[in-house]
Every structure is written in C-alpha cells, then in structure tokens.
Design an enzyme around this catalytic site. Structure first.
Site, PDB file in Angstrom:
ATOM      1  N   SER A 124      -2.339  -0.549   0.886  1.00  0.00           N
ATOM      2  CA  SER A 124      -1.494  -0.274   2.052  1.00  0.00           C
ATOM      3  C   SER A 124      -2.414   0.202   3.157  1.00  0.00           C
ATOM      4  O   SER A 124      -3.518   0.657   2.898  1.00  0.00           O
ATOM      5  CB  SER A 124      -0.468   0.796   1.703  1.00  0.00           C
ATOM      6  N   LYS A 158      -2.322   5.378  -2.773  1.00  0.00           N
ATOM      7  CA  LYS A 158      -2.912   4.219  -2.094  1.00  0.00           C
ATOM      8  C   LYS A 158      -4.380   4.457  -1.752  1.00  0.00           C
ATOM      9  O   LYS A 158      -5.198   3.541  -1.829  1.00  0.00           O
ATOM     10  CB  LYS A 158      -2.107   3.871  -0.839  1.00  0.00           C
ATOM     11  N   TYR A 160       2.512   8.986  -2.215  1.00  0.00           N
ATOM     12  CA  TYR A 160       2.264   7.571  -1.923  1.00  0.00           C
ATOM     13  C   TYR A 160       0.911   7.401  -1.235  1.00  0.00           C
ATOM     14  O   TYR A 160       0.112   6.546  -1.610  1.00  0.00           O
ATOM     15  CB  TYR A 160       3.393   7.038  -1.035  1.00  0.00           C
TER      16      TYR A 160
END
Lengths: 334, 255
Positions: free
Chosen positions: A143, A160, A156
C-alpha cells in the site's frame, strides 16, 4: 518469451472480493491458470466461475492466510493439481479503524497476523516450489501506507510498512543465493482503491469509515499486479496520488505527516455518521460483500479526473498556441 | 470438427493440448522443432470424426511452459509419455512430423505399450546431408515450397518458444542417433514423405523404411516437409487407412 502468462499458474490470496477478485480475473484473461484463496468458499467459487469463462483452469481453495499449514497446503495442492506454481500474489488484507490506545489489542494483533504474517506465510509456502522450478515471482500487494502514514489505522500502517521491509530482506537473501534473476519479489503500493475494505474493516473509532479521495478503481491495481508478474520490478506505486504523497513525505516529512493527519481526519472518517464499535471481518468473514468494488466511485472519480486533466491540458495548449501565433504589435524600436 | 483447448498437469508443468473427437481410438499428433499444436489444426479436424485426436504442446513450445534448459529428444519423449498416461491418451496411433518423428521413435522404443502404431511424416534428421549448416540451407529451401499461410503460424510459435530454445533443441535433434533406434521399433510404422520435401530426401525415407522391422512408405503428391499443412485431407486419409489395417505390415504406395 519470458513474459507471457498463458499456461502459467497463479495463486491469488484474498480473491473473494476487491482487488483480489479483479486481479484473479485479469490473470485468467491473460490465459493463466488461477488458484483462488480466501475464507469464503461460496464467494470464491463464484470468482472461479468468472475465471473459467476465459477458458482456463480455475481452482478455489478456501483457507485463512493466518494459518501457515493451510497456506502451505494450498501451494502443495496447486503443484499437485496443476503441475506448477509460477506466481504467488499476496493480497489478502483487512483493516482496523480506531485510535492506537483504544482498539482492543487482539484486533490489533489480528490485523498484523493477516496483513503481514499472512504474506510471510505465503512467501514461505511458495518459495520452495520456486526454488525447485528455478523460477517464480512473488507479488505483494502492499500500500502507499508502506511509505507514508495516516492516523486511526496504526495496525494497518504498521503491517504494510512491515511487508515492504520483509520483501526487501527476502530479495537480499535470494540475491545472496544467486537467484536474484530467477525468483523475483515485487511490491505494489496502491493509493486509495475502491474496494469493500473500508466498510468491512473493524471499527472502534465511532465514526463511519470511507475511502479517502482520490479513489482509484481496482482494475488499475489488477493491471499493475499482472504486469509485475510479467516484468517484475522491486517497488511500484499504483495511482499518481500515491507517488506524489510519497514524494512529499520524503521532501518535507514533518509537514506532510501533519497535513496527512489533518486530511485523514477530514476525509477518511465521517463526522456526521456515527457507528457502534465492531470487529468487522477480522475474525470471521462478513456474509455479504463479495463485489469487486466497494461503491466508492473509483471508476467515476478516475474518469472525472482524466476529463479534467485533458480539459486543462487542452486549454493550456490552446493558450500556448494562441500566444505563439500572436501578431507582433508594431516595431520594437519605435 | 471442433477442437478445444485442454490443460493437463503432467511432465512437471501444465500442458496445453488441442483435442477433438469423442469416438474411436486415441490418436496423438507430435509436433516438430519450434512449432506446436496450431499447425496440426487442419489435420486434426480431418481426423476427429474417426479418432479421439490430441495435439499436445510439448514443454517449452506453444502454450506449455517448459524448463529454462531446452529438453533434448529423449526428455521430450519422456514428457510426452507422462502426458499420454495422465491424459489417458494411450495406446495411441502416434503421428509425428519432422523432429516429432524422432520423439515418436524414442517413445515407441522406450514405452512400446503407449504406441499402437506410428506414422512418421518427414522423418528427420536426414544424414545424407553433411552437417548442421546444410540442414539449415535445406530448411530454408523447403520453406519456399510450403504453403504461404504456414509461415505466420510457424513464425508465431517459434517466437513463443524463443530463439535460444529453438537453437538448442535443434542441436539436440542433430546429436540424437535416431537411426540406431529404428530397428528396435516393434510397432507397425508408416513413413510418409511429401514429394517436394527438401529436408528429407526420397533416398533417406527409403532407408528409414527399410530399417524399420514393420515399415511402409507412402509419398504424398504436392506436399513438402510439413505435409500436415500442405495436404491435411490426404494425410488424414492415409493415417486412417493405416490405423484401421488389420495386418501388421502396412501397405505402401502413392495415393
């Protein structure tokens, strides 16, 4: 011809919805045999049907990527049933909204297990087969949050970031083994993509989550992931917004960090719609929502941006031409 | 008759093949150097009403991904054997063209139970030519005698296989002593030569037929090296008659 995909075997995790679904169909369109991995067997079978419409073998293998043995079994089963394993796409991901201090620790841990350790399990499952074949491509759907950050998504962002570092480290190990050209590890870093990730995530922020603009359609990521399988590159951004934000972060990190925090607070979570706390699809998949896009208007947004860019470019061209063709007014020396 | 694409896990890879026909004994079409199943399309369609026809892409050619190192004739024959067993396409009438004949002979000697009968269309390597370079010259000369449509089909498949693989496989075919294997082929074998074939001379075709214990020779008019391209119906007729013969000795001649 190294880069053709027809006859190659591709495994895609998280293939029941969102980017994974569109990517699996994109590989099938190129003539590759696809193996689909996700938790929901029914949704997976529907995607497999869509892939088979392109006259390629498509196998649905339900599994949870947090279970290493299950992931290894997927790889083993793929080689047994399809004869080879050429590309492994790590894509399964979940998200969690809420402040770092407020979200339950087990939810935080679950995001890391799925989004980061799930990718590690995939790599560890695919690599022995790649080594035996002497070739293979590992594609990680990371991402833009691998290189920048936003608030309310601590787990998150951390996962990532971890994926990117892990991929790099793995590449180094393969280079030391002399396999840098044969086994490739690639990472894609998309901007905001129109998928059901936002509404399926766990949410302890009290506010409804939405896709932060600009939003891109999942087809764009699918195209990049397919192209990475053909022409592997180390790290690739998907969507100009991702590249620009990453560049701004490098140029002025502290300022961009604060600006991104403010932008996310405005556009990532809604102020006017409050929702109760919920762990979403972290521990069990949600029943509905096996669509490719999340209803966030990615295709529409992209089309609008392109028209606007073309209009601005056109106007600029017109203005430049008009200026160049202007008659000179009088003599300079008079 | 319609042909469909099939994918079978065999020979350590995912093998693509074109298949047609749902009745009759299995018939396997083995392609030559650099090419793949597309150039068998018309012959396969002509044979499909009477056989279960299969035209596999051997590993490294057509749509079948192969290993990085080019496979030699024996390895290709082993891959073919593995695929035939997995796809249940045996015991078959095996029809080979060009280097496919060398693969068919290897298969018939090493796995005789898989080959009921063999047809060798343009059996390479013709040793009446002194060396590799003269083979290339002959190939070029033969190219002018082939039907024009063949060029694009062949060129596309050569591109798929890649120049490196084609060259290395050619050298492997040159090195393969197929001549020493002919006397060990126990299955009834028909040698088919196109009248205008520049790569395989009439003298060589006769020598191959004599070396085979149960060999017969047929010459096809108006065809060059890839008779399956130039005269698919005639070839199909010849193969059908040969496959349905009762006796072990094939009848030779010129249809």
């Amino acid at each position: 011809m190294r880069w053709r995909l027809r006859g190659k075997v591709v495994v895609v995790t998280g293939a029941s919805s969102g980017i994974g679904r569109v990517t699996a169909v994109a590989f099938a369109r190129q003539g590759a045999a696809v193996v689909l991995v996700a938790r929901r067997a029914a949704a997976l079978e529907a995607v497999a049907e869509e892939c088979r419409a392109h006259e390629v073998p498509a196998l649905a293998m339900p599994a949870d990527v947090t279970d290493e043995e299950a992931v290894r079994e997927v790889a083993r089963s793929t080689v047994e049933r399809l004869g080879r394993l050429d590309v492994w796409v790590n894509n399964a991901g979940v998200t969690l909204w809420g402040r770092v201090e407020e979200v339950p620790m087990e939810d935080f841990r679950r995001v890391l297990e799925t989004n980061f350790l799930g990718y590690v399990h995939g790599a560890r499952a695919a690599l022995p087969h790649f080594r035996e074949q002497g070739r293979g491509v590992l594609v990680n759907n990371a991402s833009m949050l691998s290189v920048v950050a936003e608030p309310y998504a601590g787990a998150y962002v951390a996962a990532k970031h971890a994926v990117l570092g892990f991929a790099s480290s793995l590449r180094q190990e393969l280079a030391l083994d002399g396999l840098a050209r044969q086994i490739r590890v690639c990472s894609a870093m998309p901007a905001t993509i129109d998928t059901p990730l936002f509404q399926h995530g766990g949410n302890y922020s009290g506010r409804r989550a939405k896709a932060m603009r600009p939003v891109y359609p999942p087809e764009r990521v699918a195209r990049t992931l397919v192209n990475l399988a053909r022409w592997p590159r180390r790290e690739v951004f998907v969507g100009p917004a991702a590249r620009m934000l990453a560049w701004q972060w490098r140029m002025a990190p502290a300022l961009t960090e604060r600006l991104t925090a403010w932008m996310a607070d405005q556009d990532q979570l809604e102020r006017h719609r409050l929702v109760p706390a919920d762990d979403g699809n972290l521990f069990a998949p949600v029943d509905d929502g096996d669509t490719a896009d999340g209803g966030w208007g990615g295709r529409r947004g992209q089309a609008r941006r392109r028209v606007l860019a073309a209009a601005v470019a056109g106007a600029g061209l017109l203005g430049a031409t008009a200026t160049a063709l202007r008659r000179p007014r009088g003599d300079r020396w008079s | 008759m319609e042909l469909t694409s099939r994918w079978t896990a065999a020979a350590g890879t995912l093998v693509h093949s074109r298949a047609g026909g749902d009745a009759g004994p299995p018939l396997v079409l083995v392609h030559g150097l650099g090419v793949a199943s597309p150039y068998w399309e018309r012959t396969a369609a002509a044979l499909a009403p009477w056989f279960r026809v299969h035209a596999p892409d051997l590993p490294g050619f057509g749509h079948t991904i192969g290993p990085r190192e080019a496979l030699d004739v024996h390895q290709l024959a082993e891959a073919l054997a593995d695929w035939m067993r997995t796809a249940d396409a045996w015991p078959a009438v095996v029809v080979g063209n060009s280097m496919g004949c060398q693969i068919t002979v290897d298969l018939a000697v090493c796995h005789p139970e898989l080959v009921r009968r063999a047809v060798l269309v343009g059996p390479t390597i013709d040793r009446t030519a002194p060396g590799a370079l003269s083979q290339v010259f002959r190939l070029v000369r033969n190219g002018f005698r082939e039907p024009p449509r063949q060029f694009w089909i062949v060129a596309r498949d050569y591109a798929r296989a890649g120049l490196g693989r084609v060259l290395r496989t050619f050298l492997a075919a040159m090195a393969e002593p197929t001549e020493s294997w002919y006397p060990r082929v126990s299955a009834p074998t028909l040698v088919v030569r196109g009248e205008r074939d520049a790569l395989v001379t009439a003298e060589w075709a006769a020598r191959v037929t004599n070396a085979l214990p149960h060999g017969g020779l047929v010459t096809l008019r108006g065809a060059a090296h890839t008779a399956n391209q130039a005269a698919p119906e005639a070839l199909a007729r010849v193969v059908r008659v040969f496959a349905e013969e009762q006796s072990a000795e094939p009848a030779g001649g010129t249809p």
